[in-house]
Design an enzyme around this catalytic site. Structure first.
Site, PDB file in Angstrom:
ATOM      1  N   SER A  51      16.871 -14.931 -17.197  1.00 38.89           N
ATOM      2  CA  SER A  51      17.919 -13.915 -17.260  1.00 38.89           C
ATOM      3  C   SER A  51      18.244 -13.460 -18.675  1.00 38.89           C
ATOM      4  O   SER A  51      18.978 -12.496 -18.856  1.00 38.89           O
ATOM      5  CB  SER A  51      19.195 -14.436 -16.580  1.00 38.89           C
ATOM      6  OG  SER A  51      19.645 -15.605 -17.238  1.00 38.89           O
ATOM      7  N   LYS A  73      28.865 -15.407 -14.636  1.00 44.94           N
ATOM      8  CA  LYS A  73      28.511 -14.823 -15.938  1.00 44.94           C
ATOM      9  C   LYS A  73      29.520 -13.754 -16.357  1.00 44.94           C
ATOM     10  O   LYS A  73      29.919 -13.681 -17.522  1.00 44.94           O
ATOM     11  CB  LYS A  73      27.104 -14.225 -15.863  1.00 44.94           C
ATOM     12  CG  LYS A  73      26.000 -15.258 -15.728  1.00 44.94           C
ATOM     13  CD  LYS A  73      24.635 -14.596 -15.586  1.00 44.94           C
ATOM     14  CE  LYS A  73      23.537 -15.645 -15.469  1.00 44.94           C
ATOM     15  NZ  LYS A  73      22.193 -15.030 -15.283  1.00 44.94           N
TER      16      LYS A  73
END
Length: 847
Positions: A742, A785
């Site tokens: 990611s 996140k």
């Protein structure tokens, strides 16, 4: 006749002394002790003579006249008298007894033996030989070793001494032994000794014959019954007749249980073995423990379900703040169970038939022979069972999420809302299949597995059963416990779960199983397939604040003895504890820190400073004073836009946060020999630092390949590309391992920024996987996140276009403060993240 002499008299009770025999004698009577002392002062000789009867005070008239002149050997004195070794030397006859200085003395003359006229006479030699052989036979029949018998007998060759030796050791009465002592004729004494020996041999042979005949007549069962009757009689005499009472009580207890057919047969078999086994035998203890386990399991007991969705919702809200999606899923779960129970009740009301047979398969109709009341009771029981089984046929829930978010406690709330018993079994670290299925009874210390132990603890056959930490199950050579759980959690199989210890099926179909885990990828596929996953995500800071004010602080004040003093925390104080002293998705560490504040305040109260504590409001500054320096230093957004530094996002089970990716280009520098050999991509070498995992390294290589192949279209000056020799990618916090795809677009953005000399916006964070052709692929953990980026002061977030739907999980107050940019290509990312826009979007070159 020999010479007369006067010797102290040693009266013997119950025995006769013979010449040539050494025997231990215990003396304790005063007169005897004085006689011994007199002998020890002289030549240590005494006249040992037997008493006619066993009186305490010997007198001359109860003593025989024939005795033995004996010598006192070793003497050992004690509190009760003396122990001495007496060695017979010669027969003697007492002419007169008298008492001198408190003890008896005797005037004696030695008695001469009468030897045969001809020692070579065949008749005498035959008698002597026969006596020796029979004496040896008697010794062996009494169990003495053959070598010892012959060694003792062969040590004496004289016929008279041999007769005295045998007479001293065979079992005779005192008069018989005294008769042998008074027999002076050696031949006659030898003959009489032979008669006594032969008689004792015959007696021993008769005893052996009788013993063998009795053993043949009594079979093994008769012998066992005989011994058992003796044991019962002994126990009755000792007052230890509780064993039969325990067995009777155990039998009555087991008879009241409605056991399945297999279980009833096993119980009857074990009860029979217990009655036949001895009370103190190991087998009896093992059987008794097994039957006690059977008796204590909830074969028939069940709790009544209270399915009221409104009340269940209230209980969940009372016990937990937030978790809206989780609560909705649980209420849906309970609603399905309620509707199924209503269907069963409606079928019973309309048809009068009980669907138990459809659900169980082995329940017959009501028994006409029973009374009306008994049939009604059974109908009520069957209806309850049918309802419970109908409700039990639902999915098995798996609560998955980070630690401290309320997975275990919400399972307890479900049990409370249903009115069921609650059982928790911790599976973390279990590596043995026997932990689930139990040990077989052949093992020492065998016991049931944790499932059956939990059912015993619940005392109900339909509890809420929490299998905590199923992702922490281990494997070893002793088996795979996760495989043993497959039967437990399969509704098609768990109605006949067989524990190795019990050895009979136990019905688990009415149990509501709930499992918890932190890492769902650690759960084996077949086990995960049997469960429905309910995801628990981390709390936002606002949610943590509300949880602390509503639940944690009152609980910690109560535990610290500060309840009722009006102590409270400001919102800023709670937020300071959350942001600077904890770093987690849940609230476990937050409660510990709030507890630390409460304990420090309690210490002040205990030291007499209570006047300043009552109705006190703890501020953020006082939190700093009480807890000391901040323990957590979360990342914050950069203060300025910089070249070569991009802001990425990451997620761990402890929560989400931002991370910085730094890129630096070396130009025209020759490497020294001791430096690490870089990975070369085309003309530019790549160096990666910061404990990056394999997947993250691959993302960095893909980003560099994309940047070099599309330099012109990305606005990277040609001279900067040609002069670049090494690209160094570094992710700070080098002590922490990092991995995952990611960070791909963050690495690419930092590289393009450094190569093109464009600054990266400090208020923009990004996450997404990159391909060699510049496509941005979806990733996981979007909610965590985004929350981490929000805490760090980020204003805009770049996410993959495919993750746009995941933004629905982000709390509304966070979404309102952030700007989201769903993207599909890296060119879109660069257009947003770089201060100066890149070259116009055209068809980019891949590899």
């Amino acid at each position: 006749m020999g010479q007369r002499q006067t010797l102290p008299v040693l009266p013997l009770r119950g025995t006769v002394m013979f010449p040539g025999i050494t025997a231990p004698i215990a003396a304790g009577r005063p007169g005897t002790l004085r006689a011994i002392e007199t002998a020890l002062k002289g030549d240590r000789l005494v006249f040992a003579v037997a008493q006619r009867d066993n009186t305490e005070e010997p007198a001359p008239d109860i003593l025989f006249t024939t005795g033995v002149i004996a010598r006192i050997g070793q003497v050992q004195r004690g509190l009760g008298g003396v122990q001495l070794l007496l060695q017979g030397e010669q027969r003697a006859t007492a002419l007169h007894y008298s008492e001198v200085e408190g003890h008896l003395t005797a005037v004696i003359v030695p008695a001469e033996e009468m030897m045969p006229l001809d020692l070579k006479d065949p008749a005498f030699e035959a008698l002597h030989k026969e006596a020796r052989e029979r004496a040896a036979e008697l010794g062996e029949k009494r169990g003495l070793p053959e070598e010892v018998v012959h060694q003792v007998l062969d040590s004496v060759e004289d016929a008279g001494r041999f007769a005295d030796l045998v007479a001293g050791y065979i079992e005779l009465t005192v008069p018989e032994k005294q008769g042998l002592l008074e027999t002076l004729s050696v031949e006659e004494r030898l003959r009489r000794v032979l008669v006594h020996v032969q008689r004792q041999i015959g007696l021993l042979e008769a005893q052996e014959d009788i013993k063998s005949q009795v053993q043949e007549e009594l079979g093994e069962r008769q012998r066992e019954m005989f011994l058992r009757e003796q044991l019962k009689a002994i126990q009755k005499e000792l007052g230890d007749d509780d064993s039969s009472k325990e067995i009777i009580e155990l039998r009555e207890k087991l008879s009241k249980l409605e056991l399945p057919k297999e279980a009833r047969a096993e119980v009857e078999r074990e009860l029979g073995r217990l009655e036949r086994a001895g009370r103190e035998s190991m087998e009896a203890q093992v059987i008794r423990t097994y039957l006690e386990w059977i008796a204590e399991l909830p074969w028939n007991e069940r709790s009544d379900d209270h399915l009221e969705l409104a009340r269940s919702g209230e209980i969940l809200d009372e016990d937990h703040y937030g978790l809206k999606e989780v609560k909705d899923r649980i209420l849906e779960f309970l609603a399905v169970r309620q509707l199924r129970a209503q269907q069963v009740a409606a079928e019973v009301a309309t048809t009068g038939e009980f669907p138990v047979s459809k659900l169980k398969g082995d329940t017959s109709d009501a028994n006409p022979a029973l009374s009306t009341t008994a049939n009604e009771d059974r109908q009520i029981t069957d209806t309850r069972e049918a309802k419970s089984r109908a409700m039990a046929r639902g999915p098995i829930l798996l609560f998955n999420g980070p630690p401290g978010v309320g997975k275990t406690s919400i399972a307890k709330s479900i049990a409370r809302s249903l009115g069921r018993e609650y059982v928790r079994v911790a599976l973390g670290g279990a590596r043995d299949e026997a932990d689930i299925r139990g040990h077989r009874r052949t093992y020492v210390g065998a016991m049931p597995g944790r499932i059956i132990q939990g059912m015993k603890q619940a005392g109900s056959r339909n509890p809420v059963f929490l299998l905590d930490e199923v992702d922490k199950l281990g494997q070893s050579y002793q088996g795979d416990p996760s495989s043993a759980l497959l039967e437990v959690l399969d509704p098609a199989q768990n109605d006949s779960f067989t524990d190795h210890y019990l050895g009979v099926p136990f019905d688990l179909s009415e149990v509501l199983f709930i499992a918890t885990s932190n890492f769902i990828q650690n759960i084996p596929g077949p086990l995960l397939d049997r469960m429905e996953v309910v995801d628990f995500s981390g709390y936002t800071e606002r949610e943590k604040k509300e949880i602390a004010l509503s639940y944690l602080i009152p609980r910690q004040l109560e535990e610290s003895g500060l309840a009722g003093r009006g102590l409270s925390f400001t919102d800023d104080a709670v937020m300071k504890v959350i942001s600077e002293y904890t770093r987690e998705s849940g609230v476990r560490q937050l409660e510990r820190q709030l507890g630390a504040v409460a304990r420090k305040v309690a210490r002040r109260v205990a030291m007499g400073d209570s006047g300043t504590i009552d109705d006190k409001v703890i501020s953020a500054d006082e939190v700093r004073e009480l807890l000391g320096r901040p323990k957590v230093h979360p990342e914050r957004a950069n203060e300025h836009d910089e070249v070569g530094i991009s802001t990425g996002m990451y997620y761990t089970p402890m929560g989400g946060d931002i991370m910085f990716v730094e890129a630096s280009i070396r130009r025209g520098i020759t490497r020294s020999s001791d430096e690490e050999e870089p990975t070369r991509v085309g003309p530019i070498a790549l160096i990666l630092t910061g404990q990056l995992g394999d997947v993250m390294k691959e993302s960095a290589r893909a980003a560099l390949t994309y940047a070099t192949n599309n330099a012109d279209l990305l606005g990277i000056p040609r001279e900067r590309m040609q002069s670049a020799s090494e690209a160094h990618i570094h992710v700070p916090a080098g002590a922490i391992p990092k991995d995952g795809p990611s960070a791909g677009i963050a690495i690419a953005t930092a590289l393009v920024s450094e190569l093109s000399n464009r600054k990266v916006r400090r208020d923009v964070s990004m996450t997404g996987e990159i391909t060699l052709r510049g496509r941005v692929l979806p990733i996981g953990g979007v909610k965590e996140k985004v929350l981490g980026a929000h805490r760090a002061g980020i204003k805009e977030v770049i996410i993959p276009k495919a993750n746009e739907a995941d933004l629905e999980d982000v709390p509304d107050e966070v979404r309102a403060q952030l700007t989201f940019h769903p993207v599909e290509t890296l060119s879109e990312v660069l257009a947003i993240a770089l201060v100066e826009a890149p070259a116009p979007a055209e068809e980019l070159v891949g590899v």
